[in-house]
Design an enzyme around this catalytic site. Structure first.
Site, PDB file in Angstrom:
ATOM      1  N   HIS A 201      34.221   7.094  25.984  1.00 48.21           N
ATOM      2  CA  HIS A 201      34.781   8.106  26.883  1.00 48.21           C
ATOM      3  C   HIS A 201      33.801   9.269  26.928  1.00 48.21           C
ATOM      4  O   HIS A 201      33.485   9.876  25.907  1.00 48.21           O
ATOM      5  CB  HIS A 201      36.151   8.586  26.396  1.00 48.21           C
ATOM      6  CG  HIS A 201      36.800   9.542  27.358  1.00 48.21           C
ATOM      7  ND1 HIS A 201      37.703   9.132  28.328  1.00 48.21           N
ATOM      8  CD2 HIS A 201      36.664  10.883  27.515  1.00 48.21           C
ATOM      9  CE1 HIS A 201      38.093  10.182  29.031  1.00 48.21           C
ATOM     10  NE2 HIS A 201      37.485  11.259  28.556  1.00 48.21           N
ATOM     11  N   CYS A 202      33.321   9.577  28.129  1.00 41.89           N
ATOM     12  CA  CYS A 202      32.307  10.617  28.291  1.00 41.89           C
ATOM     13  C   CYS A 202      32.936  11.876  28.876  1.00 41.89           C
ATOM     14  O   CYS A 202      33.441  11.848  30.004  1.00 41.89           O
ATOM     15  CB  CYS A 202      31.181  10.130  29.202  1.00 41.89           C
ATOM     16  SG  CYS A 202      29.892  11.371  29.486  1.00 41.89           S
ATOM     17  N   PRO A 203      32.914  12.999  28.154  1.00 39.25           N
ATOM     18  CA  PRO A 203      33.494  14.232  28.702  1.00 39.25           C
ATOM     19  C   PRO A 203      32.703  14.798  29.868  1.00 39.25           C
ATOM     20  O   PRO A 203      33.256  15.518  30.697  1.00 39.25           O
ATOM     21  CB  PRO A 203      33.468  15.186  27.494  1.00 39.25           C
ATOM     22  CG  PRO A 203      32.397  14.652  26.606  1.00 39.25           C
ATOM     23  CD  PRO A 203      32.411  13.177  26.785  1.00 39.25           C
ATOM     24  N   ASN A 206      34.215  13.169  32.590  1.00 38.00           N
ATOM     25  CA  ASN A 206      35.671  13.223  32.452  1.00 38.00           C
ATOM     26  C   ASN A 206      36.310  11.865  32.752  1.00 38.00           C
ATOM     27  O   ASN A 206      37.288  11.760  33.494  1.00 38.00           O
ATOM     28  CB  ASN A 206      36.266  14.294  33.387  1.00 38.00           C
ATOM     29  CG  ASN A 206      37.728  14.567  33.087  1.00 38.00           C
ATOM     30  OD1 ASN A 206      38.176  14.431  31.946  1.00 38.00           O
ATOM     31  ND2 ASN A 206      38.492  14.941  34.095  1.00 38.00           N
ATOM     32  N   ASN A 207      35.751  10.844  32.137  1.00 38.83           N
ATOM     33  CA  ASN A 207      36.279   9.495  32.369  1.00 38.83           C
ATOM     34  C   ASN A 207      35.719   8.552  31.316  1.00 38.83           C
ATOM     35  O   ASN A 207      34.729   8.852  30.642  1.00 38.83           O
ATOM     36  CB  ASN A 207      35.894   9.003  33.766  1.00 38.83           C
ATOM     37  CG  ASN A 207      36.784   7.879  34.250  1.00 38.83           C
ATOM     38  OD1 ASN A 207      37.694   7.425  33.550  1.00 38.83           O
ATOM     39  ND2 ASN A 207      36.537   7.402  35.462  1.00 38.83           N
TER      40      ASN A 207
END
Length: 345
Positions: A201-203, A206-207
């Site tokens: 999950h990559c901030p 945002n997904n």
């Protein structure tokens, strides 16, 4: 008389208990095949600290009616926008856009606009604008595309029967989103959904990065890396030019020498930091795709799945066949080698 009634009652209760026991034995026998093995698949619920389903961390926005009203339905391959309800993720995504906007301002209004070499300015300006646009488009596509979420609440008896699995075959059920957990899927604690081939999950986008949007994430990191090193080259070139002219020429910039120096220093720092970071991320993602191993599988040393060759893995991510569409964030890949997502054994 009372004693006789009591005996009759005990007889009736005993008969009822025997009947219940007989029915249970019959049901148990009905669930077994000829070899004494359980009939149908075995559903196993994974362990979880949560008691029951958790609240969905994602909302979808249907733009279909609006696009049809504006005559833009042909632009939307999927009218549903995937939006993760994470404040930290939205802050990181907006911060990413602001960084690109800052680079745009320094490159265009501090360096290129006042350069006496018009040809040099036009060529570098067009190159930078093209890759910056592709980077932002890739970022938006990665952020608003369903990464490959398993339909929530699909772990019903009807769906399990539709799988037509062999007797005794194991089906895993996620207790958090009440879904049939596919092979190589993992539950995301931010999205609160099971994601097929979840990498991480990559901030910044945002997904989750999963089966359906990994292409856009690779393109995003690649184009950010390109504009970062291009901005780094132009900043150093501009700084050397201004120092050689002792900041006396108007060709340096439209602002004062101290302000120009500050703008260039911040841009050089930004370009170095994010250029190196995105280069590492892009290389890591391409390596993971070629080896057919997600980031989570690498951390867990999970080699339980059958791996594809590097070329088939690339086509499974970017689409089939190979074409210029591999590098376009506006082209949704056709997954020629994707498998069923319904169950995991």
């Amino acid at each position: 008389m009372d004693e006789e009634e009591h005996l009759n009652k005990r007889h009736r209760n005993g008969g009822a208990q025997n009947s219940t026991a007989d029915n249970q034995m019959k049901d148990s026998h009905d669930r077994l095949n000829e070899n004494g093995e359980p009939k149908g698949p075995i559903v196993k619920t994974l362990k979880s600290r949560h008691k029951g389903p958790v609240e969905d961390g994602v909302t979808t926005i249907n733009l279909g009616p609006l696009c049809r009203k504006l005559g833009l339905a042909w632009l939307m391959t999927d009218p549903n926008l995937w939006c993760v309800k994470d404040i930290c993720g939205w802050v990181c995504a907006i911060f990413t856009w602001l960084l690109v906007l800052y680079a745009e301002y320094v490159v265009n209004f501090v360096m290129l606009l006042h350069n006496p070499n018009t040809t040099w300015s036009i060529v570098n300006g067009l190159i930078f604008q093209f890759f910056a646009f592709m980077a932002v488009a890739s970022h938006v596509r990665c952020m608003l595309t369903d990464p490959g979420a398993v339909p929530k609440g699909n772990a019903t008896q009807e769906n399990i029967k539709r799988l037509n699995l062999a007797d005794g075959q194991v089906v895993f059920k996620c207790p958090k989103c009440v879904s049939i957990k596919p092979d190589r899927a993992h539950h995301c604690s931010v999205c609160q959904r099971c994601i097929k081939k979840m990498d991480h999950h990559c901030p910044w986008v945002n997904n989750c990065v999963g089966e359906s949007n990994q292409k856009f994430f690779v393109l995003f990191t690649m184009y950010i890396c390109i504009i970062s090193f291009h901005a780094l080259y132009m900043s150093i070139h501009h700084f050397i030019t201004c120092v050689g002219r002792e900041w006396k020429s108007k060709s340096c910039s439209g602002v004062s020498p101290p302000a120009t120096t500050v703008f260039l220093i911040f841009l050089i720092f930004e370009a170095l930091l994010f250029g190196i970071f995105t280069a590492i991320m892009c290389g890591t993602q391409v390596s993971a795709i070629c080896s057919d191993e997600t980031g989570i599988e690498s951390l867990k040393n999970d080699d339980s799945h059958q791996k594809k060759g590097y070329w088939l893995s690339l086509k499974a991510t970017f689409g089939h066949p190979f074409s210029w569409k591999w590098f376009s964030p506006f082209s949704t890949p056709k997954f020629a080698y994707s498998k069923s997502y319904l169950h995991c054994v």
